[in-house]
Design an enzyme around this catalytic site. Sequence first.
Site, PDB file in Angstrom:
ATOM      1  CD  GLU A 234      -2.934  -1.245   0.565  1.00 58.80           C
ATOM      2  OE1 GLU A 234      -3.207  -0.251  -0.115  1.00 58.80           O
ATOM      3  OE2 GLU A 234      -3.582  -2.310   0.515  1.00 58.80           O
ATOM      4  CB  CYS A 268      -1.763   7.133   1.347  1.00 61.65           C
ATOM      5  SG  CYS A 268      -3.148   6.430   2.243  1.00 61.65           S
TER       6      CYS A 268
END
Length: 520
Positions: A234, A268
């Site tokens: 990720e 993110c």
Amino acid sequence: MTNDTLTISNPATGTKIQTLSCTPTDALPGIFSQAKRVQSAWAKTSMKERVRLILNLRELFIDQADSIAKILSDENGKPEFEAFANEIFASIELMTYFSAKGPDLLADHEIPMALMKHRESYLHHWPLGVIAVISPWNYPLLMPIGELVMGVLAGNAVVFKPSEITPLIGIEIQRLFEQAGFPKGLVTTVIGDGRTGAAIIEQRPAKIFFTGSVATGKKIMRAASDHLIPVNLELGGKDPMIVLEDADLDYATSAALWGGFSNSGQVCASVERILVHESISQKFNSLLAEKTKTLRQGPAALGNNDLGAITFEKQKDLYESQIKEAKSKGAHFICGGEFSADRRFLRPTIVTGANIEDLEIYNEETFGPVVAITTFKTVDEAVEKANHSKYGLLASVITKNIPLAEEIAKRLECGTVTINEVVYTAGLPETPWGGMKDTGFGKKHSAQGLYEFVNVKHIHKPIHGALTFKSPWWFPYTPHQRAVFKHLFELYRKNWFKKLAAIPGLLWNLIAFYKNEPRI
Ligand code: NAD
């Protein structure tokens, strides 16, 4: 940090909190073998018992929310409310979801047989073993907690390395698991920086769940490949928000404000690029700037701030370099673009300009309170611009025209599209989280995410013991056997006349096959 200690300070005040000893790398083999021993016993516990302990853990999160939030605010620099809402509440919701849905999702699943009606198949899920979870500093609780909860629910033990910037919450997480009643050694927090992370991989965990930067993700995948260890990555993002011509400007600017500046943009899935229809861009920019100027920024201890500090010193150098390049190339800073006098806070920044799309601040991940704005004329152009990125985590579309937004969503190259919302779906445990391109691969959360934590075994058996017989494709290979299969092909034709025409030949060969060509 030195080789064997980490000094943790509050990034909002500079106050030293604690010096920690790093886990010596030569302790790792012992940690892994202890985890393996504990995991073997844990894999035999019932799902009911695992759920009971997860619900104990949830109770502790509720009881101890204030002290957990304080650790998060102190070492990460975020406002207390962000610790409460975005980390602790989301963790509680995650434990609630997986303790309710996990047992069914992890139970054996039947696969209906299409052709072989005398047999049945099912999927059996079994634990991977000892897995490694390596986490970043931006959501130091929410990022790992999903992996830890799903990991242990699925019967694994976890060796967990929090970021060296936020290790205290990592220690707290292990303490909370133990207080909840999980066996000691099932979740072990290991303290250290990238070198410790690399040493963990050398212990050959069954799988690595990594959340962090693209550069580290590549290193991890390279190291894992030596031992053929599967990885979930990720990684970063440069997420676009598309604001269509019909958007409500008040709503769109508030969405951009929270999407770009919550957690000081150290997200993110932060809104980093805003693509606004050219007909509304001026009004959008000035309203966004007006709202941005009302945001309060400061240390968590000073009360109701909206933005906290910049957590990671090195990230400030990246902001400086992107801002410097943008300024030198004539970008227009509508607001922000500079640090507080003590350099602990970057003022929320909105940047635009005719050449914005050529600049690093628009193309490279900033991971800070900075939004770069460009315009578009048509929907096609908006989609093309949004997709013009090496990343693919999340995108958002703001409009009153939901069907059009859905069409756009299907054309965007990313893992999640939110329509009239921004950022927050990593906090929805029932939905999959993860991206494509340089953002990495593998899913977190949802049923798909839970299945990342298990081996899937296919078990295939006769529906009744009496239906055990030698299959017609076994040895020896014989003429009628061949003819049966040739006639079988005909049954798959589109044309019904040809299908029907094949049946007499099929039956004749089938009878001859069973009469004259016994299987050995
Ligand atoms: P980072 O890559 O510097 O560090 C992440 C973790 O990896 C840390 O625990 C670090 O110690 C460890 N590490 C470093 N080198 C290693 C190595 N060689 N082997 C093993 N482990 C190693 O990232 P960061 O600065 O902590 O986090 C910021 C990044 O994380 C941003 O790019 C952000 O977009 C990304 N992120 C992504 C998601 C997502 O869900 N996609 C969520 C949060 C953050």
